[in-house]
Design an enzyme around this catalytic site. Structure first.
Site, PDB file in Angstrom:
ATOM      1  N   ASP A  92       0.861  -1.183   0.000  1.00  6.52           N
ATOM      2  CA  ASP A  92       0.000   0.000   0.000  1.00  6.52           C
ATOM      3  C   ASP A  92       0.900   1.236   0.000  1.00  6.52           C
ATOM      4  O   ASP A  92       2.120   1.129  -0.216  1.00  6.52           O
ATOM      5  CB  ASP A  92      -1.014  -0.044   1.159  1.00  6.52           C
ATOM      6  CG  ASP A  92      -0.390   0.186   2.524  1.00  6.52           C
ATOM      7  OD1 ASP A  92       0.848   0.309   2.602  1.00  6.52           O
ATOM      8  OD2 ASP A  92      -1.142   0.244   3.510  1.00  6.52           O
ATOM      9  N   HIS A  93       0.311   2.393   0.258  1.00  3.65           N
ATOM     10  CA  HIS A  93       1.073   3.648   0.223  1.00  3.65           C
ATOM     11  C   HIS A  93       2.168   3.698   1.283  1.00  3.65           C
ATOM     12  O   HIS A  93       3.128   4.438   1.130  1.00  3.65           O
ATOM     13  CB  HIS A  93       0.112   4.833   0.402  1.00  3.65           C
ATOM     14  CG  HIS A  93      -0.779   4.693   1.588  1.00  3.65           C
ATOM     15  ND1 HIS A  93      -1.894   3.875   1.570  1.00  3.65           N
ATOM     16  CD2 HIS A  93      -0.710   5.212   2.833  1.00  3.65           C
ATOM     17  CE1 HIS A  93      -2.480   3.921   2.760  1.00  3.65           C
ATOM     18  NE2 HIS A  93      -1.783   4.719   3.545  1.00  3.65           N
ATOM     19  N   CYS A 104       2.988  -3.326   4.053  1.00  6.92           N
ATOM     20  CA  CYS A 104       2.117  -2.207   4.416  1.00  6.92           C
ATOM     21  C   CYS A 104       2.718  -1.604   5.672  1.00  6.92           C
ATOM     22  O   CYS A 104       3.846  -1.958   6.039  1.00  6.92           O
ATOM     23  CB  CYS A 104       0.653  -2.632   4.565  1.00  6.92           C
ATOM     24  SG  CYS A 104       0.287  -3.769   5.916  1.00  6.92           S
ATOM     25  N   GLY A 105       2.022  -0.690   6.324  1.00  9.64           N
ATOM     26  CA  GLY A 105       2.634  -0.005   7.455  1.00  9.64           C
ATOM     27  C   GLY A 105       3.042  -0.964   8.558  1.00  9.64           C
ATOM     28  O   GLY A 105       4.203  -0.998   8.980  1.00  9.64           O
ATOM     29  N   THR A 106       2.102  -1.764   9.027  1.00 11.49           N
ATOM     30  CA  THR A 106       2.380  -2.723  10.100  1.00 11.49           C
ATOM     31  C   THR A 106       2.630  -4.136   9.587  1.00 11.49           C
ATOM     32  O   THR A 106       3.104  -4.992  10.343  1.00 11.49           O
ATOM     33  CB  THR A 106       1.176  -2.825  11.049  1.00 11.49           C
ATOM     34  OG1 THR A 106       0.058  -3.327  10.296  1.00 11.49           O
ATOM     35  CG2 THR A 106       0.825  -1.475  11.664  1.00 11.49           C
ATOM     36  N   MET A 146      -1.945  -6.599   5.326  1.00 10.49           N
ATOM     37  CA  MET A 146      -1.583  -7.502   4.227  1.00 10.49           C
ATOM     38  C   MET A 146      -1.675  -8.959   4.678  1.00 10.49           C
ATOM     39  O   MET A 146      -2.247  -9.805   3.968  1.00 10.49           O
ATOM     40  CB  MET A 146      -0.159  -7.205   3.731  1.00 10.49           C
ATOM     41  CG  MET A 146      -0.044  -5.969   2.892  1.00 10.49           C
ATOM     42  SD  MET A 146      -0.886  -6.192   1.292  1.00 10.49           S
ATOM     43  CE  MET A 146      -0.346  -4.686   0.463  1.00 10.49           C
ATOM     44  N   HIS A 189       9.866 -23.266   9.098  1.00  9.33           N
ATOM     45  CA  HIS A 189       8.794 -23.898   9.879  1.00  9.33           C
ATOM     46  C   HIS A 189       7.411 -23.746   9.260  1.00  9.33           C
ATOM     47  O   HIS A 189       6.577 -24.628   9.425  1.00  9.33           O
ATOM     48  CB  HIS A 189       8.762 -23.306  11.295  1.00  9.33           C
ATOM     49  CG  HIS A 189       9.930 -23.727  12.133  1.00  9.33           C
ATOM     50  ND1 HIS A 189      10.020 -23.466  13.479  1.00  9.33           N
ATOM     51  CD2 HIS A 189      11.075 -24.389  11.797  1.00  9.33           C
ATOM     52  CE1 HIS A 189      11.157 -23.959  13.950  1.00  9.33           C
ATOM     53  NE2 HIS A 189      11.825 -24.515  12.952  1.00  9.33           N
ATOM     54  N   ARG A 224       7.845 -32.632  10.591  1.00 11.54           N
ATOM     55  CA  ARG A 224       6.761 -32.277  11.530  1.00 11.54           C
ATOM     56  C   ARG A 224       6.104 -30.959  11.147  1.00 11.54           C
ATOM     57  O   ARG A 224       4.913 -30.745  11.425  1.00 11.54           O
ATOM     58  CB  ARG A 224       7.287 -32.222  12.970  1.00 11.54           C
ATOM     59  CG  ARG A 224       8.254 -31.076  13.255  1.00 11.54           C
ATOM     60  CD  ARG A 224       8.882 -31.200  14.638  1.00 11.54           C
ATOM     61  NE  ARG A 224       9.665 -30.039  15.021  1.00 11.54           N
ATOM     62  CZ  ARG A 224      10.903 -29.763  14.583  1.00 11.54           C
ATOM     63  NH1 ARG A 224      11.495 -30.575  13.707  1.00 11.54           N
ATOM     64  NH2 ARG A 224      11.531 -28.694  15.006  1.00 11.54           N
ATOM     65  N   HIS A 225       6.852 -30.088  10.473  1.00 12.20           N
ATOM     66  CA  HIS A 225       6.277 -28.798  10.078  1.00 12.20           C
ATOM     67  C   HIS A 225       5.265 -28.975   8.944  1.00 12.20           C
ATOM     68  O   HIS A 225       4.256 -28.285   8.896  1.00 12.20           O
ATOM     69  CB  HIS A 225       7.387 -27.821   9.675  1.00 12.20           C
ATOM     70  CG  HIS A 225       8.344 -27.575  10.798  1.00 12.20           C
ATOM     71  ND1 HIS A 225       7.963 -26.949  11.959  1.00 12.20           N
ATOM     72  CD2 HIS A 225       9.651 -27.900  10.954  1.00 12.20           C
ATOM     73  CE1 HIS A 225       9.002 -26.891  12.785  1.00 12.20           C
ATOM     74  NE2 HIS A 225      10.038 -27.467  12.191  1.00 12.20           N
TER      75      HIS A 225
HETATM   76  C1  RB5 Z   1      -2.021   2.680   6.436  1.00 13.49           C
HETATM   77  O1  RB5 Z   1      -2.093   3.852   7.145  1.00 13.49           O
HETATM   78  C2  RB5 Z   1      -1.929   1.488   7.374  1.00 13.49           C
HETATM   79  O2  RB5 Z   1      -3.118   1.317   8.051  1.00 13.49           O
HETATM   80  C3  RB5 Z   1      -1.578   0.260   6.591  1.00 13.49           C
HETATM   81  O3  RB5 Z   1      -0.375   0.462   5.933  1.00 13.49           O
HETATM   82  C4  RB5 Z   1      -1.376  -1.014   7.397  1.00 13.49           C
HETATM   83  O4  RB5 Z   1      -0.534  -0.807   8.475  1.00 13.49           O
HETATM   84  C5  RB5 Z   1      -2.580  -1.749   7.752  1.00 13.49           C
HETATM   85  O5  RB5 Z   1      -2.540  -2.831   8.317  1.00 13.49           O
END
Ligand code: RB5
Length: 144
Positions: free
Chosen positions: A10-11, A67-69, A73, A100, A134-135
């Site tokens: 994403d952005h 993505c940010g976190t 995704m 694994h 096992r995995h």
């Molecule tokens: C975008 O601001 C943020 O929400 C996205 O990149 C992501 O972290 C979502 O899970």
């Protein structure tokens, strides 16, 4: 045959994605870019689902998502039966997610790791083999 890798972000991750495409192509991988390609705010499922579909159809060997976190995704991609998307923010976990979990998509949190670390995670994940045994038994129990 070359490993064919899908990549999407994403952005929050598009700049890392642009760098990773150059890095991977420089290493001889075939890369398919699902976007996004600029800083405008967008919704990560709009690129995650098309990449997951292509992997499930066998058009791609594996994928990378940012993505940010990383969580948006990963949550989206793991709705697909043929996808095992694993989140990594360091090389040890990037190795383990292949060894694994046999993750066929590597997901990274672009707002929480450096670009250099993202490259290191990608390199490690691509070079690490799945351990099987096992995995594999555990992976076989995942589908509901
Ligand atoms: C975008 O601001 C943020 O929400 C996205 O990149 C992501 O972290 C979502 O899970």
């Amino acid at each position: 045959m070359n490993t064919k890798i899908g990549i999407c972000s994403d952005h929050a991750g598009w700049e890392y994605k642009a760098g990773l495409i150059k890095y991977l192509e420089g290493k001889g991988y075939e890369v398919v870019n699902f976007g996004t390609d600029g800083p405008e705010s967008m919704d990560y499922p709009d690129v995650a689902h098309p990449m997951a579909d292509a992997i499930e159809k066998g058009e791609l060997d594996c994928g990378i998502a940012l993505c940010g976190t990383g969580n948006g995704m990963a949550i989206t991609l793991n709705h697909h039966r043929g996808i095992r998307a694993g989140l990594a923010w360091g090389t040890a976990i990037a190795a383990l997610v292949k060894q694994h979990n046999n993750a066929n998509v590597l997901v990274m949190p672009a707002r929480f790791i450096s670009y250099r670390m993202a490259v290191s995670c990608v390199r490690t994940w691509l070079q690490t083999p799945f351990e099987g045994g096992r995995h594999q038994r555990r992976i076989d129990k995942i589908p509901v």
